[in-house]
Design a protein around this motif. Structure first.
Motif, PDB file in Angstrom:
ATOM      1  N   GLY A  71       5.803   3.175   0.621  1.00 35.75           N
ATOM      2  CA  GLY A  71       4.874   2.105   0.939  1.00 35.75           C
ATOM      3  C   GLY A  71       4.894   1.796   2.421  1.00 35.75           C
ATOM      4  N   THR A  72       4.031   0.884   2.839  1.00 34.64           N
ATOM      5  CA  THR A  72       4.011   0.510   4.253  1.00 34.64           C
ATOM      6  C   THR A  72       5.319  -0.144   4.670  1.00 34.64           C
ATOM      7  N   MET A  73       6.026  -0.777   3.710  1.00 33.25           N
ATOM      8  CA  MET A  73       7.279  -1.455   4.018  1.00 33.25           C
ATOM      9  C   MET A  73       8.351  -1.193   2.965  1.00 33.25           C
ATOM     10  N   SER A  74       8.154  -0.182   2.150  1.00 32.10           N
ATOM     11  CA  SER A  74       9.056  -0.002   1.014  1.00 32.10           C
ATOM     12  C   SER A  74       9.253   1.462   0.672  1.00 32.10           C
ATOM     13  N   ASN A  75      10.319   1.715  -0.078  1.00 31.90           N
ATOM     14  CA  ASN A  75      10.516   3.006  -0.720  1.00 31.90           C
ATOM     15  C   ASN A  75      10.038   2.917  -2.162  1.00 31.90           C
ATOM     16  N   VAL A  76       9.730   4.068  -2.750  1.00 28.35           N
ATOM     17  CA  VAL A  76       9.115   4.137  -4.072  1.00 28.35           C
ATOM     18  C   VAL A  76      10.013   4.920  -5.021  1.00 28.35           C
ATOM     19  N   PHE A  77      10.113   4.425  -6.250  1.00 29.63           N
ATOM     20  CA  PHE A  77      10.773   5.140  -7.345  1.00 29.63           C
ATOM     21  C   PHE A  77       9.814   5.197  -8.527  1.00 29.63           C
ATOM     22  N   ILE A  78       9.863   6.296  -9.268  1.00 32.98           N
ATOM     23  CA  ILE A  78       9.128   6.383 -10.528  1.00 32.98           C
ATOM     24  C   ILE A  78      10.136   6.620 -11.647  1.00 32.98           C
ATOM     25  N   VAL A  79       9.731   6.247 -12.860  1.00 32.25           N
ATOM     26  CA  VAL A  79      10.559   6.441 -14.048  1.00 32.25           C
ATOM     27  C   VAL A  79       9.784   7.302 -15.028  1.00 32.25           C
ATOM     28  N   LEU A  80      10.393   8.408 -15.454  1.00 36.54           N
ATOM     29  CA  LEU A  80       9.816   9.291 -16.460  1.00 36.54           C
ATOM     30  C   LEU A  80      10.882   9.582 -17.498  1.00 36.54           C
ATOM     31  N   ALA A  81      10.646   9.157 -18.744  1.00 38.74           N
ATOM     32  CA  ALA A  81      11.583   9.375 -19.846  1.00 38.74           C
ATOM     33  C   ALA A  81      12.985   8.878 -19.497  1.00 38.74           C
ATOM     34  N   GLY A  82      13.060   7.750 -18.841  1.00 40.55           N
ATOM     35  CA  GLY A  82      14.344   7.129 -18.525  1.00 40.55           C
ATOM     36  C   GLY A  82      15.018   7.637 -17.271  1.00 40.55           C
ATOM     37  N   ALA A  83      14.494   8.711 -16.683  1.00 46.27           N
ATOM     38  CA  ALA A  83      15.074   9.274 -15.461  1.00 46.27           C
ATOM     39  C   ALA A  83      14.288   8.789 -14.245  1.00 46.27           C
ATOM     40  N   LEU A  84      14.981   8.694 -13.105  1.00 42.03           N
ATOM     41  CA  LEU A  84      14.362   8.243 -11.865  1.00 42.03           C
ATOM     42  C   LEU A  84      14.027   9.433 -10.968  1.00 42.03           C
ATOM     43  N   ALA A  85      13.020   9.220 -10.146  1.00 44.60           N
ATOM     44  CA  ALA A  85      12.721  10.158  -9.062  1.00 44.60           C
ATOM     45  C   ALA A  85      12.215   9.342  -7.885  1.00 44.60           C
ATOM     46  N   THR A  86      12.545   9.778  -6.682  1.00 41.23           N
ATOM     47  CA  THR A  86      12.090   9.123  -5.461  1.00 41.23           C
ATOM     48  C   THR A  86      11.672  10.199  -4.473  1.00 41.23           C
ATOM     49  N   PRO A  87      10.681   9.934  -3.629  1.00 44.54           N
ATOM     50  CA  PRO A  87      10.139  10.984  -2.777  1.00 44.54           C
ATOM     51  C   PRO A  87      11.147  11.614  -1.819  1.00 44.54           C
ATOM     52  N   GLU A  88      10.971  12.888  -1.609  1.00 42.51           N
ATOM     53  CA  GLU A  88      11.687  13.630  -0.567  1.00 42.51           C
ATOM     54  C   GLU A  88      11.198  13.147   0.790  1.00 42.51           C
ATOM     55  N   LEU A  89      12.142  12.842   1.693  1.00 42.56           N
ATOM     56  CA  LEU A  89      11.784  12.282   2.995  1.00 42.56           C
ATOM     57  C   LEU A  89      12.241  13.166   4.146  1.00 42.56           C
ATOM     58  N   SER A  90      12.223  14.481   3.938  1.00 35.24           N
ATOM     59  CA  SER A  90      12.661  15.393   4.990  1.00 35.24           C
ATOM     60  C   SER A  90      11.542  15.735   5.976  1.00 35.24           C
ATOM     61  N   GLY A 141       0.830  -1.183   0.000  1.00 34.76           N
ATOM     62  CA  GLY A 141       0.000   0.000   0.000  1.00 34.76           C
ATOM     63  C   GLY A 141       0.872   1.244   0.000  1.00 34.76           C
ATOM     64  N   LEU A 142       0.481   2.241  -0.779  1.00 36.89           N
ATOM     65  CA  LEU A 142       1.243   3.481  -0.894  1.00 36.89           C
ATOM     66  C   LEU A 142       0.658   4.550   0.011  1.00 36.89           C
ATOM     67  N   LEU A 143       1.536   5.348   0.599  1.00 36.35           N
ATOM     68  CA  LEU A 143       1.156   6.347   1.588  1.00 36.35           C
ATOM     69  C   LEU A 143       1.543   7.742   1.141  1.00 36.35           C
ATOM     70  N   CYS A 144       0.694   8.717   1.487  1.00 42.47           N
ATOM     71  CA  CYS A 144       0.961  10.131   1.209  1.00 42.47           C
ATOM     72  C   CYS A 144       0.975  10.911   2.520  1.00 42.47           C
ATOM     73  N   ASP A 145       1.542  12.110   2.459  1.00 46.65           N
ATOM     74  CA  ASP A 145       1.465  13.012   3.604  1.00 46.65           C
ATOM     75  C   ASP A 145       0.247  13.915   3.459  1.00 46.65           C
ATOM     76  N   ALA A 146       0.073  14.842   4.382  1.00 46.86           N
ATOM     77  CA  ALA A 146      -1.115  15.693   4.396  1.00 46.86           C
ATOM     78  C   ALA A 146      -1.185  16.604   3.180  1.00 46.86           C
ATOM     79  N   ALA A 147      -0.042  16.882   2.554  1.00 50.94           N
ATOM     80  CA  ALA A 147      -0.022  17.734   1.368  1.00 50.94           C
ATOM     81  C   ALA A 147      -0.317  16.953   0.094  1.00 50.94           C
ATOM     82  N   GLY A 148      -0.516  15.631   0.213  1.00 48.59           N
ATOM     83  CA  GLY A 148      -0.790  14.818  -0.958  1.00 48.59           C
ATOM     84  C   GLY A 148       0.443  14.354  -1.698  1.00 48.59           C
ATOM     85  N   CYS A 149       1.598  14.499  -1.070  1.00 50.22           N
ATOM     86  CA  CYS A 149       2.830  14.027  -1.688  1.00 50.22           C
ATOM     87  C   CYS A 149       3.044  12.547  -1.358  1.00 50.22           C
ATOM     88  N   VAL A 150       3.439  11.775  -2.352  1.00 50.78           N
ATOM     89  CA  VAL A 150       3.746  10.364  -2.137  1.00 50.78           C
ATOM     90  C   VAL A 150       5.001  10.258  -1.280  1.00 50.78           C
TER      91      VAL A 150
END
Length: 274
Positions: free
Chosen positions: A175-194, A163-172
């Motif tokens: 997961g409940t037990m994982s980190n998430v990466f997305i791929v857009l046009a061959g480049a990676l992005a992963t959520p800011e965790l500050s 299951g995927l989790l967001c913060d109050a601002a709606g940012c991804v």
């Protein structure tokens, strides 16, 4: 196999009822795979453990001692969980300052993950639970995991693996037990965790491997809509390795070329460290 446990290096698995880890979740942990007696991704695992201990003003355990205890409880293949608490203390939230940390190293059976999950991808869902923000603890794998407990309790369908989790601002966030990466046009992005979330050792490895391969990998805020239109989405942790996402709501993915390459790079990285 049955779990093998060392508490402060002793095979007598006893923790005080006054331990602050039990009373308040005052501690941190890391979970890793041991293969052929070797803890995988160890450098990053230990670095994250030290980081998290420092964040909670805990004295980190020595690396040499930890490696010896891991070898003792997991001579071949196992999941090993390392827990460090502030130790026993008087009643009340205040830190007395004289506590002696408790160190627990425990081995457990390997997870029963079919290989097809990594090849064919997994079904995931959005969780209703919204993560609270606490920058002081953001990224830290503390013993306070009730948000993940409640989020994971939102479904019992065995076909949904995460299951995927967001913060109050709606940012991804992850997961409940994982980190998430997305791929857009061959480049990676992963959520800011500050603001919240847990920074896993496997997440750190993917970021490093991307840099070494000359692949762009941004650490930034990712919205729900952006994740839904990504070319690929994949999940990471130290036990699953890397799982592509094949279905989320009405969106389906059938090809995972970038995820497949990074899964191969993880395997190569493990073999070079042998």
């Amino acid at each position: 196999m049955t779990a093998a446990v060392l508490v402060n290096g002793s095979p007598d698995p006893v923790v005080s009822i006054h331990d602050r880890g039990l009373a308040f979740g005052d501690g941190v942990f890391r979970t890793l795979l041991v293969r052929a007696g070797r803890p995988l991704n160890w450098e990053r695992q230990y670095r994250r453990l030290v980081h998290d201990c420092v964040a909670l003003a805990l004295t980190p355990p020595g690396e040499h001692a930890l490696l010896g205890e891991i070898a003792a409880v997991a001579p071949q293949e196992a999941v090993v969980k390392i827990t460090v608490t502030r130790g026993a203390g008087p009643r009340g939230y205040a830190i007395a300052g004289g506590e002696t940390p408790t160190r627990v190293v425990a081995a457990h059976p390997l997870p029963d993950y079919p290989e097809a999950l990594a090849r064919e991808g997994v079904h995931v869902r959005w969780c209703e639970l919204v993560l609270g923000e606490q920058p002081r603890l953001a990224g830290v794998k503390s013993l306070n995991r009730l948000e993940s407990v409640f989020a994971r309790s939102e479904w019992d369908d065995p076909g949904i693996r995460e299951g995927l989790l967001c913060d109050a601002a709606g940012c991804v966030i992850g997961g409940t037990m994982s980190n998430v990466f997305i791929v857009l046009a061959g480049a990676l992005a992963t959520p800011e965790l500050s603001r919240c979330g847990v920074a896993g050792a496997q997440r750190e490895r993917i970021i490093d491997l991307a840099r070494d391969a000359g692949v762009s990998c941004e650490v930034r805020d990712i919205g729900v809509e952006e994740l839904g239109r990504a070319d690929e989405v994949f999940l990471t942790n130290s036990l699953m390795g890397l799982w592509p996402v094949s279905k989320l709501d009405d969106r389906e993915w059938t090809r995972f070329p970038v995820a497949d390459r990074f899964r191969e790079r993880i395997a190569d990285d493990d073999s070079r460290a042998a």
